[in-house]
Write a protein that holds these residues in place. Structure first.
Motif, PDB file in Angstrom:
ATOM      1  N   LYS A 164      -1.490  -0.046  11.453  1.00 27.78           N
ATOM      2  CA  LYS A 164      -2.214   0.938  10.648  1.00 27.78           C
ATOM      3  C   LYS A 164      -1.391   2.190  10.353  1.00 27.78           C
ATOM      4  N   LEU A 165      -0.107   2.142  10.667  1.00 23.77           N
ATOM      5  CA  LEU A 165       0.759   3.300  10.456  1.00 23.77           C
ATOM      6  C   LEU A 165       1.012   3.501   8.962  1.00 23.77           C
ATOM      7  N   SER A 166       0.696   4.665   8.450  1.00 25.09           N
ATOM      8  CA  SER A 166       0.845   4.955   7.024  1.00 25.09           C
ATOM      9  C   SER A 166       2.326   4.965   6.624  1.00 25.09           C
ATOM     10  N   GLY A 167       2.643   4.276   5.519  1.00 24.01           N
ATOM     11  CA  GLY A 167       4.016   4.242   5.024  1.00 24.01           C
ATOM     12  C   GLY A 167       4.879   3.178   5.659  1.00 24.01           C
ATOM     13  N   TYR A 168       4.288   2.341   6.524  1.00 20.91           N
ATOM     14  CA  TYR A 168       5.032   1.270   7.193  1.00 20.91           C
ATOM     15  C   TYR A 168       4.262  -0.038   7.033  1.00 20.91           C
ATOM     16  N   LYS A 169       4.924  -1.064   6.476  1.00 26.06           N
ATOM     17  CA  LYS A 169       4.292  -2.355   6.269  1.00 26.06           C
ATOM     18  C   LYS A 169       5.147  -3.449   6.879  1.00 26.06           C
ATOM     19  N   GLN A 170       4.528  -4.282   7.735  1.00 23.87           N
ATOM     20  CA  GLN A 170       5.233  -5.376   8.398  1.00 23.87           C
ATOM     21  C   GLN A 170       4.837  -6.723   7.795  1.00 23.87           C
ATOM     22  N   PHE A 171       5.819  -7.612   7.680  1.00 23.77           N
ATOM     23  CA  PHE A 171       5.576  -9.012   7.329  1.00 23.77           C
ATOM     24  C   PHE A 171       6.376  -9.867   8.296  1.00 23.77           C
ATOM     25  N   GLU A 172       5.805 -10.979   8.756  1.00 24.00           N
ATOM     26  CA  GLU A 172       6.608 -11.936   9.525  1.00 24.00           C
ATOM     27  C   GLU A 172       7.633 -12.598   8.606  1.00 24.00           C
ATOM     28  N   PHE A 173       7.162 -12.997   7.436  1.00 25.41           N
ATOM     29  CA  PHE A 173       7.987 -13.743   6.482  1.00 25.41           C
ATOM     30  C   PHE A 173       7.348 -13.576   5.110  1.00 25.41           C
ATOM     31  N   VAL A 174       8.157 -13.516   4.074  1.00 29.62           N
ATOM     32  CA  VAL A 174       7.604 -13.473   2.721  1.00 29.62           C
ATOM     33  C   VAL A 174       8.296 -14.527   1.866  1.00 29.62           C
ATOM     34  N   SER A 175       7.554 -15.079   0.920  1.00 26.69           N
ATOM     35  CA  SER A 175       8.107 -16.084   0.021  1.00 26.69           C
ATOM     36  C   SER A 175       7.846 -15.676  -1.425  1.00 26.69           C
ATOM     37  N   ASP A 176       6.665 -15.971  -1.917  1.00 30.82           N
ATOM     38  CA  ASP A 176       6.338 -15.643  -3.307  1.00 30.82           C
ATOM     39  C   ASP A 176       6.343 -14.140  -3.560  1.00 30.82           C
ATOM     40  N   GLU A 177       6.076 -13.358  -2.502  1.00 31.57           N
ATOM     41  CA  GLU A 177       6.005 -11.899  -2.664  1.00 31.57           C
ATOM     42  C   GLU A 177       7.375 -11.232  -2.679  1.00 31.57           C
ATOM     43  N   LEU A 178       8.418 -11.964  -2.237  1.00 35.55           N
ATOM     44  CA  LEU A 178       9.737 -11.341  -2.054  1.00 35.55           C
ATOM     45  C   LEU A 178      10.300 -10.693  -3.320  1.00 35.55           C
ATOM     46  N   PRO A 179      10.223 -11.336  -4.501  1.00 37.18           N
ATOM     47  CA  PRO A 179      10.792 -10.680  -5.692  1.00 37.18           C
ATOM     48  C   PRO A 179      10.201  -9.301  -5.958  1.00 37.18           C
ATOM     49  N   SER A 180       8.899  -9.146  -5.793  1.00 38.96           N
ATOM     50  CA  SER A 180       8.275  -7.849  -6.053  1.00 38.96           C
ATOM     51  C   SER A 180       8.586  -6.843  -4.954  1.00 38.96           C
ATOM     52  N   ASN A 213       0.827  -1.218   0.000  1.00 37.90           N
ATOM     53  CA  ASN A 213       0.000   0.000   0.000  1.00 37.90           C
ATOM     54  C   ASN A 213       0.859   1.266   0.000  1.00 37.90           C
ATOM     55  N   PHE A 214       1.938   1.222  -0.792  1.00 40.26           N
ATOM     56  CA  PHE A 214       2.865   2.343  -0.884  1.00 40.26           C
ATOM     57  C   PHE A 214       2.597   3.144  -2.161  1.00 40.26           C
ATOM     58  N   THR A 215       3.098   4.369  -2.169  1.00 32.30           N
ATOM     59  CA  THR A 215       3.021   5.234  -3.337  1.00 32.30           C
ATOM     60  C   THR A 215       4.341   5.188  -4.098  1.00 32.30           C
ATOM     61  N   SER A 216       4.339   5.586  -5.339  1.00 35.86           N
ATOM     62  CA  SER A 216       5.575   5.642  -6.129  1.00 35.86           C
ATOM     63  C   SER A 216       6.307   6.971  -5.942  1.00 35.86           C
ATOM     64  N   ARG A 217       5.773   7.845  -5.119  1.00 36.92           N
ATOM     65  CA  ARG A 217       6.350   9.195  -4.974  1.00 36.92           C
ATOM     66  C   ARG A 217       7.399   9.294  -3.862  1.00 36.92           C
ATOM     67  N   LYS A 218       7.613   8.204  -3.113  1.00 38.52           N
ATOM     68  CA  LYS A 218       8.532   8.251  -1.979  1.00 38.52           C
ATOM     69  C   LYS A 218       9.409   7.005  -2.014  1.00 38.52           C
ATOM     70  N   PRO A 219      10.721   7.127  -1.743  1.00 43.92           N
ATOM     71  CA  PRO A 219      11.596   5.952  -1.790  1.00 43.92           C
ATOM     72  C   PRO A 219      11.221   4.914  -0.732  1.00 43.92           C
ATOM     73  N   VAL A 220      11.609   3.660  -1.020  1.00 44.01           N
ATOM     74  CA  VAL A 220      11.267   2.530  -0.157  1.00 44.01           C
ATOM     75  C   VAL A 220      12.527   1.963   0.493  1.00 44.01           C
ATOM     76  N   LEU A 221      12.474   1.817   1.810  1.00 41.90           N
ATOM     77  CA  LEU A 221      13.527   1.167   2.589  1.00 41.90           C
ATOM     78  C   LEU A 221      13.030  -0.220   2.983  1.00 41.90           C
ATOM     79  N   LEU A 222      13.771  -1.258   2.591  1.00 37.40           N
ATOM     80  CA  LEU A 222      13.443  -2.628   2.959  1.00 37.40           C
ATOM     81  C   LEU A 222      14.346  -3.065   4.104  1.00 37.40           C
ATOM     82  N   VAL A 223      13.736  -3.593   5.167  1.00 31.32           N
ATOM     83  CA  VAL A 223      14.478  -4.056   6.345  1.00 31.32           C
ATOM     84  C   VAL A 223      14.291  -5.565   6.476  1.00 31.32           C
TER      85      VAL A 223
END
Length: 356
Positions: free
Chosen positions: A232-248, A180-190
């Motif tokens: 519900k914090l805007s601009g912050y998305k948490q995942f426990e673990f990702v598999s099929d979604e990781l490439p995107s 649920n991110f926008t393309s107007r702001k850079p993305v930091l992956l942790v």
């Protein structure tokens, strides 16, 4: 048809590089089998791929005192007999070993049957299983240039680490939509490794207000580490673990924070993602991640922050510096000779098998 036996297990890191070779092995018309332990993680991962899986007994090789050190050698001997007979029946042209304790009886069994063996070492210095296996191997693939210094002359070949081909199929647009991110702001992956990192999680969350002024943050925090108060914090998305979604998700990332396991950092290199590496400390590991990170820093691929030195202030400063200098890291990664590991390893496998 040419036949290869893959082996390695005990952790996902000893399995995933093997599986990364499978699509190209199939494209080159190799018949593939896998030898692993009865209950290791490799069994679960390999059986999903429809590769024939064969089991042998194995005991863990420990560097520390344990009563199991008295009984596990018997399991290794039993596994050696099983692997020797199994390889005699399978008659492969070559064995490729990723290491881990299950690989030792398979490598020695191959040597007894005069089957050539290629080892692969992901870390800077060989792990215990590969050290034991070295005298029985024809060649050993090294991930880092520095690793060649620790290998017998004439046996080491610099290849890098094979990377799963699925990672190159990601879509930035899909990754942004997943978060649920926008393309107007850079993305930091942790990313804190497969189990997550409590320290990295806590530091990142402590500086979220400052981070979110400049970045959107996607946080793969490990099983059981979701913070419900931040859902519900805007601009912050948490995942426990990702598999099929990781490439995107990786395609959507502009910069990353990561541990420094070899598989993780070579995926970042292959995708040309500038990263701040926070290696596991020596208190929590044998120090291989520290050496991995140091090599990537020296080659200009990544920035490094030692876990013991990490604080909220320093982490925020490092993240901002990484983003500002991201283009220089990308340029260094584009010049890397270690981005074609799968082809180099497959060519070596075919060349070695022909000389059998």
């Amino acid at each position: 048809m040419k036949k290869i036996v893959l082996t390695g297990g005990g952790s996902a890191g000893h399995v995933m590089p093997n599986l990364a070779l499978v699509p190209e092995l199939r494209r080159r018309n190799w018949d593939i089998a896998y030898i692993g332990s009865y209950n290791g993680i490799e069994r679960e991962l390999v059986e999903k791929t429809n590769i024939p899986y064969y089991k042998v007994s194995t005991g863990k090789l420990r560097r520390y005192f344990s009563m199991k050190n008295l009984t596990d050698p018997l399991l290794v001997i039993q596994g050696l007999f099983q692997a020797t007979l199994l390889l005699r029946r399978l008659k492969p042209d070559i064995v490729f070993s990723k290491g881990g304790f299950v690989s030792v009886p398979v490598v020695i069994g191959a040597w007894i049957n005069r089957i050539p063996v290629i080892l692969h070492e992901s870390d800077m210095t060989p792990g215990l299983a590969n050290k034991i296996s070295l005298p029985f191997a024809t060649k050993i693939c090294a991930t880092f240039p520095e690793t060649l210094e620790h290998l017998p002359e004439g046996k080491g070949v610099l290849t890098g680490n094979p990377v799963r081909s699925q990672l190159f199929t990601g879509s930035r647009e899909e990754g942004l939509a997943l978060c649920n991110f926008t393309s107007r702001k850079p993305v930091l992956l942790v990313m804190g490794g497969s189990l997550g990192s409590v320290k990295i999680n806590n530091l990142v969350r402590a500086i979220l207000p400052e981070l979110l002024r400049r970045f959107q943050v996607v946080h793969i925090c490990g099983k059981g580490n979701i913070d419900p108060g931040l859902e519900k914090l805007s601009g912050y998305k948490q995942f426990e673990f990702v598999s099929d979604e990781l490439p995107s998700i990786m395609a959507a990332a502009d910069i990353c924070i990561s541990r420094a396991g070899a598989n993780a950092i070579f995926e970042l290199l292959a995708l040309k993602k500038p990263a701040l590496l926070i290696p596991l400390s020596k208190q929590a590991s044998r120090g291989d991640q520290i050496l991995n990170a140091r090599s990537f820093e020296k080659q200009g691929y990544s920035m490094v922050l030692q876990e013991e030195e990490a604080s909220e202030k320093i982490l925020l400063e490092k993240i901002n510096q990484l983003y500002e200098k991201r283009s220089q890291y990308i340029k260094a990664m584009e010049k890397s000779q270690l981005n074609d590991a799968t082809r180099l390893i497959l060519d070596l496998i075919e060349h070695t098998a022909k000389k059998k």
